[in-house]
Design an enzyme around this catalytic site. Structure first.
Site, PDB file in Angstrom:
ATOM      1  N   SER A  25      -7.596 -28.234   6.445  1.00 26.43           N
ATOM      2  CA  SER A  25      -6.718 -28.517   7.480  1.00 26.43           C
ATOM      3  C   SER A  25      -5.850 -29.888   6.908  1.00 26.43           C
ATOM      4  O   SER A  25      -4.585 -30.049   7.055  1.00 26.43           O
ATOM      5  CB  SER A  25      -7.398 -29.429   8.719  1.00 26.43           C
ATOM      6  N   ARG A  79      -1.817 -30.177   5.597  1.00 27.70           N
ATOM      7  CA  ARG A  79      -0.909 -31.454   6.072  1.00 27.70           C
ATOM      8  C   ARG A  79      -0.208 -32.126   4.973  1.00 27.70           C
ATOM      9  O   ARG A  79       0.841 -32.679   4.957  1.00 27.70           O
ATOM     10  CB  ARG A  79      -1.962 -32.304   7.055  1.00 27.70           C
ATOM     11  N   GLY A 117      -3.607 -19.231  11.089  1.00 31.10           N
ATOM     12  CA  GLY A 117      -3.067 -19.983  12.265  1.00 31.10           C
ATOM     13  C   GLY A 117      -2.651 -21.078  11.928  1.00 31.10           C
ATOM     14  O   GLY A 117      -1.616 -21.665  12.632  1.00 31.10           O
ATOM     15  N   ARG A 167      -3.547 -13.189  17.606  1.00 29.84           N
ATOM     16  CA  ARG A 167      -3.534 -14.600  18.074  1.00 29.84           C
ATOM     17  C   ARG A 167      -2.641 -15.027  18.859  1.00 29.84           C
ATOM     18  O   ARG A 167      -1.283 -14.865  18.775  1.00 29.84           O
ATOM     19  CB  ARG A 167      -4.098 -15.470  16.780  1.00 29.84           C
ATOM     20  N   SER A 212      -7.027 -28.272  21.125  1.00 28.79           N
ATOM     21  CA  SER A 212      -6.600 -27.662  19.786  1.00 28.79           C
ATOM     22  C   SER A 212      -5.722 -28.779  19.165  1.00 28.79           C
ATOM     23  O   SER A 212      -4.758 -29.293  19.483  1.00 28.79           O
ATOM     24  CB  SER A 212      -5.691 -26.464  20.405  1.00 28.79           C
ATOM     25  N   GLN A 229      -4.246 -27.723  16.305  1.00 30.22           N
ATOM     26  CA  GLN A 229      -3.085 -27.305  16.032  1.00 30.22           C
ATOM     27  C   GLN A 229      -1.940 -27.330  17.051  1.00 30.22           C
ATOM     28  O   GLN A 229      -0.708 -27.607  16.736  1.00 30.22           O
ATOM     29  CB  GLN A 229      -3.269 -25.660  15.725  1.00 30.22           C
ATOM     30  N   ASP A 287     -15.077 -24.660  14.061  1.00 32.78           N
ATOM     31  CA  ASP A 287     -15.148 -23.706  13.067  1.00 32.78           C
ATOM     32  C   ASP A 287     -16.645 -23.271  12.472  1.00 32.78           C
ATOM     33  O   ASP A 287     -16.828 -22.416  11.626  1.00 32.78           O
ATOM     34  CB  ASP A 287     -14.358 -23.967  11.908  1.00 32.78           C
ATOM     35  N   LYS A 316     -10.155 -16.994  17.719  1.00 31.11           N
ATOM     36  CA  LYS A 316     -10.016 -17.469  15.944  1.00 31.11           C
ATOM     37  C   LYS A 316      -9.489 -16.341  15.268  1.00 31.11           C
ATOM     38  O   LYS A 316      -9.269 -15.290  15.913  1.00 31.11           O
ATOM     39  CB  LYS A 316     -10.966 -18.103  16.078  1.00 31.11           C
ATOM     40  N   ARG A 324     -14.927 -14.639  17.674  1.00 28.73           N
ATOM     41  CA  ARG A 324     -16.182 -14.990  16.937  1.00 28.73           C
ATOM     42  C   ARG A 324     -17.315 -14.740  17.629  1.00 28.73           C
ATOM     43  O   ARG A 324     -18.496 -14.558  17.042  1.00 28.73           O
ATOM     44  CB  ARG A 324     -16.079 -16.247  16.346  1.00 28.73           C
TER      45      ARG A 324
HETATM   46  C1  S3P Z   1      -7.527 -26.526  12.653  1.00 32.16           C
HETATM   47  C2  S3P Z   1      -7.505 -26.639  14.040  1.00 32.16           C
HETATM   48  C3  S3P Z   1      -8.630 -25.683  14.653  1.00 32.16           C
HETATM   49  C4  S3P Z   1      -9.418 -25.121  13.730  1.00 32.16           C
HETATM   50  C5  S3P Z   1      -8.294 -24.554  12.476  1.00 32.16           C
HETATM   51  C6  S3P Z   1      -7.789 -25.549  11.817  1.00 32.16           C
HETATM   52  C7  S3P Z   1      -6.303 -27.618  12.162  1.00 32.16           C
HETATM   53  O1  S3P Z   1      -7.769 -24.795  15.435  1.00 32.16           O
HETATM   54  O2  S3P Z   1     -10.208 -24.042  14.117  1.00 32.16           O
HETATM   55  O3  S3P Z   1      -9.410 -23.732  11.198  1.00 32.16           O
HETATM   56  O4  S3P Z   1      -6.132 -27.863  10.734  1.00 32.16           O
HETATM   57  O5  S3P Z   1      -5.479 -28.166  12.990  1.00 32.16           O
HETATM   58  P1  S3P Z   1      -7.415 -25.049  16.904  1.00 32.16           P
HETATM   59  O6  S3P Z   1      -6.697 -26.349  16.999  1.00 32.16           O
HETATM   60  O7  S3P Z   1      -6.775 -23.782  17.470  1.00 32.16           O
HETATM   61  O8  S3P Z   1      -8.858 -25.348  17.647  1.00 32.16           O
END
Ligand code: S3P
Length: 437
Positions: free
Chosen positions: A23, A27, A94, A122, A167, A169, A319, A346, A350
């Site tokens: 993550s 970023r 994702g 997804r 989320s 993300q 995760d 995911k 899962r």
């Molecule tokens: C992530 C957020 C999570 C996680 C993914 C990485 C991120 O997803 O499952 O592996 O880096 O912001 P979600 O925000 O969809 O839960």
């Protein structure tokens, strides 16, 4: 597809160092690409997902190169992303997709996003909805999935958006769109999720505030932002460390130190839950790396007991459930998990994938709509798979979790494909061999 059999293992011992946080790596590249000037990143995860982000940012004008052990990023400045000439291939990632969609949303460019078979299933509606209200327009595939084409809007419109799903993300997509949106873009977060975007954007000089009111977090970003370049050290990924923490917990005789593990409180739920199950995990040399809490973890084999996992902890270990299910399969008694609907969207479903995989390895469990109920072996090795091959559904975490199950089994566990492991943890099998030799 490359099948592989993970054999029963002796104790895991010695010291290992897991690769950089996925993550944070995504970023660091994105914010570096939006700063004016040169950022330097050390400890970047060189997994396929992060490399997909790097390639997309290059296609939109940033210069990103490896320099010795570090990476350097020459940014184009907020508002400076260029129209990519080809579709952006997001592979399995994702995070790349949803965060980059946020960036494109407030630039006057059009971009096509494609991905592999897993990513193409997804849901993208969760980012399409808020980014549309900010002015971007989308032509997704049926069901709101990839491949899709989006057209950003410059200037975009600042919005206030309450997250309907927990989320990071989605939160990040809206905040990143806010970077190049004049005015204040606000995200209301009823359930806290990983906060790397907020921490790091502040480090890059964005005017971003976080407040708590009425039980929710209110995150405001002032746009357009001026980002200055940064030197970033990426801590080790707790999600990667979790596989080794569970492996050392369930294989008798293990005594393993996992160095440099990020322990951001929005990410460390797995270690708290393993603690509740009776694991023996000691934090050594607690320190701060790149603005994130970090420690080395000494993990010794322990007798685990089944527990009821509080669903409120889920976002901080979202995760890590696949590998927690393996720990539960080796515990004494029953482990009950619930509130895990998000696991169904995911890299694979899962809950379904782990239920099928663990059952193939001889585990007794019940798959519910929002969780698994697992009856543990009480520390006895799992049966393993004899003639069956576990299906990993292009999901790195299913592959690594079932590798751990293989170590703790009588006959080993054969999985159908280890290639997806390279998306997040390219040296996983090498580290496993080193620790278990
Ligand atoms: C992530 C957020 C999570 C996680 C993914 C990485 C991120 O997803 O499952 O592996 O880096 O912001 P979600 O925000 O969809 O839960």
């Amino acid at each position: 597809m490359t099948a592989h059999r993970f054999l029963p293992s002796g104790p895991l011992t010695g010291r290992i160092r897991v690769p950089g946080d996925k993550s944070i790596s995504h970023r660091a590249l994105m914010f570096g690409a939006l700063a004016v000037g040169r950022s330097r990143i050390s400890g970047l995860l060189e997994g396929e997902d992060v490399l997909a982000t790097a390639a997309a940012l290059r296609a939109m004008g940033a210069r990103i190169e490896r320099s010795g052990d570090d990476w350097v990023v020459d940014g184009v400045g907020v508002g400076g992303l260029l129209q990519p000439e080809q579709a952006l291939d997001m592979g399995n990632s994702g995070t790349s997709t949803r965060l980059l969609m946020g960036l494109v949303a407030s630039h006057g460019i059009t971009a096509a996003f494609t991905g592999d078979a897993s990513l193409s299933k997804r849901p993208m509606g969760r980012v399409i909805d808020p980014l549309s209200t900010m002015g971007a327009s989308f032509t997704p595939s049926p069901g709101g999935t990839l491949p899709l084409v989006m057209e950003g809007m410059q200037p975009a419109v600042p919005v206030t958006y309450r997250l309907p799903v927990a989320s990071a993300q989605v939160k990040s997509a809206v905040l990143l769109a806010g970077l190049n949106t004049p005015g204040i873009t606000t995200v209301l977060e009823p359930v806290p999720t990983r906060d790397h975007t907020e921490r790091m954007l502040r480090g890059f000089g964005a005017e971003l505030t976080v407040e708590e009111a009425d039980g929710e977090r209110i995150i405001r970003i002032h746009g357009p932002a001026d980002l200055h370049p940064c030197d970033i050290t990426v801590p080790g990924d707790p999600s990667s460390a979790a596989f080794f923490a569970v492996a050392a917990s369930v294989v008798p005789g293990s005594d393993l130190v996992i160095e440099n593990v990020g322990l951001n409180p929005t990410r460390d739920g797995i270690f708290r839950v393993l603690g509740q199950m009776g694991s023996d995990i000691e934090k050594l040399d607690e320190r701060e790396v790149g603005g994130e809490p970090v420690a080395d973890l000494r993990v010794r084999h322990a007798k685990l007991k089944g527990i009821k996992v509080d669903p409120a902890i889920a976002p901080s270990m979202i995760d890590e459930f696949p590998v927690l299910f393996v720990a539960a399969a080796m515990a004494e008694g029953t482990t009950v998990t619930s509130g895990l609907d998000e696991l169904r969207v995911k890299e694979s479903d899962r809950l379904f994938a782990m239920a099928a995989a663990l059952m193939a390895a001889g585990v007794t469990l019940e798959e519910r709509e929002d969780g698994l109920v697992i009856t543990g072996s009480g520390g006895e090795p799992l049966r393993g798979t004899a003639n069956a091959r576990v299906a990993t559904h292009l999901d790195h975490r299913i592959a690594m979790s079932m590798a751990v199950a293989g170590l703790a089994s009588r006959h080993g566990v054969e999985i159908d494909d280890i290639e997806p492991i390279a998306t997040s943890f390219p040296n996983f099998t090498a580290l496993l061999d080193a620790a278990a030799s």
